[in-house]
Design a protein around this motif. Structure first.
Motif, PDB file in Angstrom:
ATOM      1  N   ILE A  85      66.961   2.585  24.162  1.00  0.00           N
ATOM      2  CA  ILE A  85      66.059   1.459  23.928  1.00  0.00           C
ATOM      3  C   ILE A  85      66.767   0.210  23.569  1.00  0.00           C
ATOM      4  O   ILE A  85      67.533  -0.035  22.864  1.00  0.00           O
ATOM      5  N   ALA A  86      66.772  -0.611  24.717  1.00  0.00           N
ATOM      6  CA  ALA A  86      67.055  -1.820  24.559  1.00  0.00           C
ATOM      7  C   ALA A  86      65.529  -2.968  24.626  1.00  0.00           C
ATOM      8  O   ALA A  86      64.867  -2.450  25.110  1.00  0.00           O
ATOM      9  N   LEU A  87      65.853  -4.163  22.490  1.00  0.00           N
ATOM     10  CA  LEU A  87      64.740  -4.618  23.003  1.00  0.00           C
ATOM     11  C   LEU A  87      65.379  -6.095  23.325  1.00  0.00           C
ATOM     12  O   LEU A  87      66.772  -6.606  22.238  1.00  0.00           O
ATOM     13  N   GLY A  88      64.768  -6.926  23.481  1.00  0.00           N
ATOM     14  CA  GLY A  88      65.044  -8.422  24.476  1.00  0.00           C
ATOM     15  C   GLY A  88      63.826  -9.402  23.612  1.00  0.00           C
ATOM     16  O   GLY A  88      62.854  -8.884  24.171  1.00  0.00           O
ATOM     17  N   SER A  89      63.559 -10.284  22.796  1.00  0.00           N
ATOM     18  CA  SER A  89      62.649 -10.864  22.694  1.00  0.00           C
ATOM     19  C   SER A  89      62.828 -12.538  23.263  1.00  0.00           C
ATOM     20  O   SER A  89      64.111 -13.439  23.678  1.00  0.00           O
ATOM     21  N   TRP A  90      61.993 -12.794  23.780  1.00  0.00           N
ATOM     22  CA  TRP A  90      61.884 -14.805  24.303  1.00  0.00           C
ATOM     23  C   TRP A  90      60.833 -15.224  23.085  1.00  0.00           C
ATOM     24  O   TRP A  90      60.389 -16.332  23.742  1.00  0.00           O
ATOM     25  N   ALA A  91      60.666 -14.863  22.035  1.00  0.00           N
ATOM     26  CA  ALA A  91      59.460 -15.363  20.958  1.00  0.00           C
ATOM     27  C   ALA A  91      60.178 -16.575  20.472  1.00  0.00           C
ATOM     28  O   ALA A  91      61.290 -16.549  20.420  1.00  0.00           O
ATOM     29  N   PHE A 116      67.646   4.170  15.682  1.00  0.00           N
ATOM     30  CA  PHE A 116      69.579   3.868  14.961  1.00  0.00           C
ATOM     31  C   PHE A 116      70.391   3.157  15.972  1.00  0.00           C
ATOM     32  O   PHE A 116      70.059   2.779  17.512  1.00  0.00           O
ATOM     33  N   ALA A 117      70.681   1.639  15.423  1.00  0.00           N
ATOM     34  CA  ALA A 117      71.066   0.293  15.814  1.00  0.00           C
ATOM     35  C   ALA A 117      72.158   0.631  15.726  1.00  0.00           C
ATOM     36  O   ALA A 117      72.415   0.255  13.782  1.00  0.00           O
ATOM     37  N   PRO A 118      73.149   0.717  16.037  1.00  0.00           N
ATOM     38  CA  PRO A 118      74.504   0.890  16.182  1.00  0.00           C
ATOM     39  C   PRO A 118      75.135  -0.431  15.361  1.00  0.00           C
ATOM     40  O   PRO A 118      74.679  -1.281  16.112  1.00  0.00           O
ATOM     41  N   PRO A 119      75.890   0.103  14.468  1.00  0.00           N
ATOM     42  CA  PRO A 119      76.891  -1.879  14.555  1.00  0.00           C
ATOM     43  C   PRO A 119      77.462  -2.676  15.452  1.00  0.00           C
ATOM     44  O   PRO A 119      78.595  -1.257  16.026  1.00  0.00           O
ATOM     45  N   ILE A 120      77.391  -3.269  16.310  1.00  0.00           N
ATOM     46  CA  ILE A 120      78.717  -3.751  16.949  1.00  0.00           C
ATOM     47  C   ILE A 120      78.521  -5.382  16.789  1.00  0.00           C
ATOM     48  O   ILE A 120      77.991  -6.258  16.474  1.00  0.00           O
ATOM     49  N   ASP A 121      79.685  -5.699  16.659  1.00  0.00           N
ATOM     50  CA  ASP A 121      81.096  -6.820  15.895  1.00  0.00           C
ATOM     51  C   ASP A 121      79.554  -7.875  16.890  1.00  0.00           C
ATOM     52  O   ASP A 121      79.820  -7.743  18.527  1.00  0.00           O
ATOM     53  N   GLY A 122      79.876  -8.882  16.259  1.00  0.00           N
ATOM     54  CA  GLY A 122      78.945 -10.225  16.748  1.00  0.00           C
ATOM     55  C   GLY A 122      77.418 -10.505  17.704  1.00  0.00           C
ATOM     56  O   GLY A 122      77.091 -11.200  18.404  1.00  0.00           O
ATOM     57  N   MET A 123      76.772  -9.027  17.012  1.00  0.00           N
ATOM     58  CA  MET A 123      75.919  -9.183  17.900  1.00  0.00           C
ATOM     59  C   MET A 123      74.680  -8.196  16.607  1.00  0.00           C
ATOM     60  O   MET A 123      74.070  -8.955  16.379  1.00  0.00           O
ATOM     61  N   GLN A 124      74.824  -7.171  16.563  1.00  0.00           N
ATOM     62  CA  GLN A 124      74.060  -6.561  15.035  1.00  0.00           C
ATOM     63  C   GLN A 124      74.570  -5.430  14.403  1.00  0.00           C
ATOM     64  O   GLN A 124      75.793  -5.230  15.158  1.00  0.00           O
ATOM     65  N   TRP A 143      67.484  -5.483  19.930  1.00  0.00           N
ATOM     66  CA  TRP A 143      67.819  -4.457  19.422  1.00  0.00           C
ATOM     67  C   TRP A 143      69.033  -3.866  20.452  1.00  0.00           C
ATOM     68  O   TRP A 143      67.913  -3.250  21.404  1.00  0.00           O
ATOM     69  N   TRP A 144      69.552  -3.168  19.825  1.00  0.00           N
ATOM     70  CA  TRP A 144      69.579  -1.834  21.026  1.00  0.00           C
ATOM     71  C   TRP A 144      69.727  -0.573  19.948  1.00  0.00           C
ATOM     72  O   TRP A 144      70.665  -0.338  18.317  1.00  0.00           O
ATOM     73  N   LEU A 145      68.527   0.133  20.485  1.00  0.00           N
ATOM     74  CA  LEU A 145      68.580   1.489  20.014  1.00  0.00           C
ATOM     75  C   LEU A 145      68.702   3.232  20.301  1.00  0.00           C
ATOM     76  O   LEU A 145      68.486   2.790  21.628  1.00  0.00           O
ATOM     77  N   ILE A 146      68.874   3.717  19.430  1.00  0.00           N
ATOM     78  CA  ILE A 146      69.532   5.008  19.932  1.00  0.00           C
ATOM     79  C   ILE A 146      68.344   5.915  19.466  1.00  0.00           C
ATOM     80  O   ILE A 146      67.785   5.957  18.789  1.00  0.00           O
ATOM     81  N   ALA A 147      67.596   6.625  20.548  1.00  0.00           N
ATOM     82  CA  ALA A 147      66.652   7.518  19.905  1.00  0.00           C
ATOM     83  C   ALA A 147      66.030   8.745  19.975  1.00  0.00           C
ATOM     84  O   ALA A 147      67.432   9.382  21.300  1.00  0.00           O
ATOM     85  N   GLU A 149      67.158  13.072  17.651  1.00  0.00           N
ATOM     86  CA  GLU A 149      66.857  14.038  16.915  1.00  0.00           C
ATOM     87  C   GLU A 149      67.246  14.460  16.326  1.00  0.00           C
ATOM     88  O   GLU A 149      67.510  15.036  15.158  1.00  0.00           O
ATOM     89  N   THR A 150      69.350  13.979  16.464  1.00  0.00           N
ATOM     90  CA  THR A 150      70.428  14.146  15.717  1.00  0.00           C
ATOM     91  C   THR A 150      70.882  13.000  15.155  1.00  0.00           C
ATOM     92  O   THR A 150      70.827  11.906  16.017  1.00  0.00           O
ATOM     93  N   ALA A 151      71.935  13.352  13.944  1.00  0.00           N
ATOM     94  CA  ALA A 151      72.859  12.035  14.239  1.00  0.00           C
ATOM     95  C   ALA A 151      73.539  11.178  15.112  1.00  0.00           C
ATOM     96  O   ALA A 151      74.089  12.748  15.835  1.00  0.00           O
ATOM     97  N   PRO A 152      73.612  10.780  15.091  1.00  0.00           N
ATOM     98  CA  PRO A 152      74.516  10.539  17.013  1.00  0.00           C
ATOM     99  C   PRO A 152      75.640  10.607  16.472  1.00  0.00           C
ATOM    100  O   PRO A 152      76.676  10.273  15.733  1.00  0.00           O
ATOM    101  N   VAL A 153      76.901  11.040  17.504  1.00  0.00           N
ATOM    102  CA  VAL A 153      78.321  11.249  17.523  1.00  0.00           C
ATOM    103  C   VAL A 153      79.199  10.160  17.076  1.00  0.00           C
ATOM    104  O   VAL A 153      79.631  10.531  15.815  1.00  0.00           O
TER     105      VAL A 153
END
Length: 163
Positions: A85-91, A116-124, A143-147, A149-153
């Motif tokens: 899931i990609a979230l983007g804001s114009w606020a 889960f938002a994975p850590p990404i250098d320079g981004m999140q 945010w870039w989120l992973i939805a 049901e289990t811990a992402p690999v």
């Protein structure tokens, strides 16, 4: 899709004014080396398995994920058993959003799913939320989120000392 961001201030292929959160809402990203170094983004996509996902953008008549805030949009990349899931804001100010999700369309059980938002250098930085939590969104970011049901690999692989 490549040109669909133009009315929203996103140039084709994001060669100018790169904004990875807004870009992914339209299926766009920056290119190496013209618009920075997107290798952290590419790595995250590869670890998630973005290739072969179903693109379900915010501008669909009935997208499976919404934020309830017209200044913070959500686009979903669905695959069996998990979604990106990609979230983007114009606020202009920080917003807090609670995702409105059609869990059946994503094929996920909300009682077992975590965001889960994975850590990404320079981004999140890394982040974790339950499906009904408020998610803070900084102005002009997202945010870039992973939805899942289990811990992402890839979460297990990203820990220090792990293979």
């Amino acid at each position: 899709v490549e040109m669909s961001g133009l009315p929203f201030g996103l140039m084709a292929e994001m060669l100018d004014e790169v904004n990875p959160w807004r870009g992914l809402l339209f299926g766009e990203t920056g290119r190496l080396p013209w618009s920075g170094d997107p290798r952290g983004v590419w790595k995250t996509w590869d670890e998630f398995g973005i290739q072969g996902t179903e693109f379900m953008p915010w501008f669909m008549a009935d997208p499976p994920v919404r934020t309830g805030n017209p200044e913070v949009l959500a686009t979903t990349y669905r695959r069996a058993g998990r979604s990106f899931i990609a979230l983007g804001s114009w606020a202009k100010t920080e917003q807090s959003v609670r995702l409105r999700v059609d869990w059946a369309r994503l094929g996920l059980d909300p009682a077992r799913t975590r965001l889960f938002a994975p850590p990404i250098d320079g981004m999140q930085t890394e982040g974790r939320w339950a499906p009904d939590d408020l998610i803070p969104v900084a102005p002009g970011r997202g945010w870039w989120l992973i939805a899942d049901e289990t811990a992402p690999v890839f979460e297990l692989r990203s820990r220090p000392g792990s293979p």
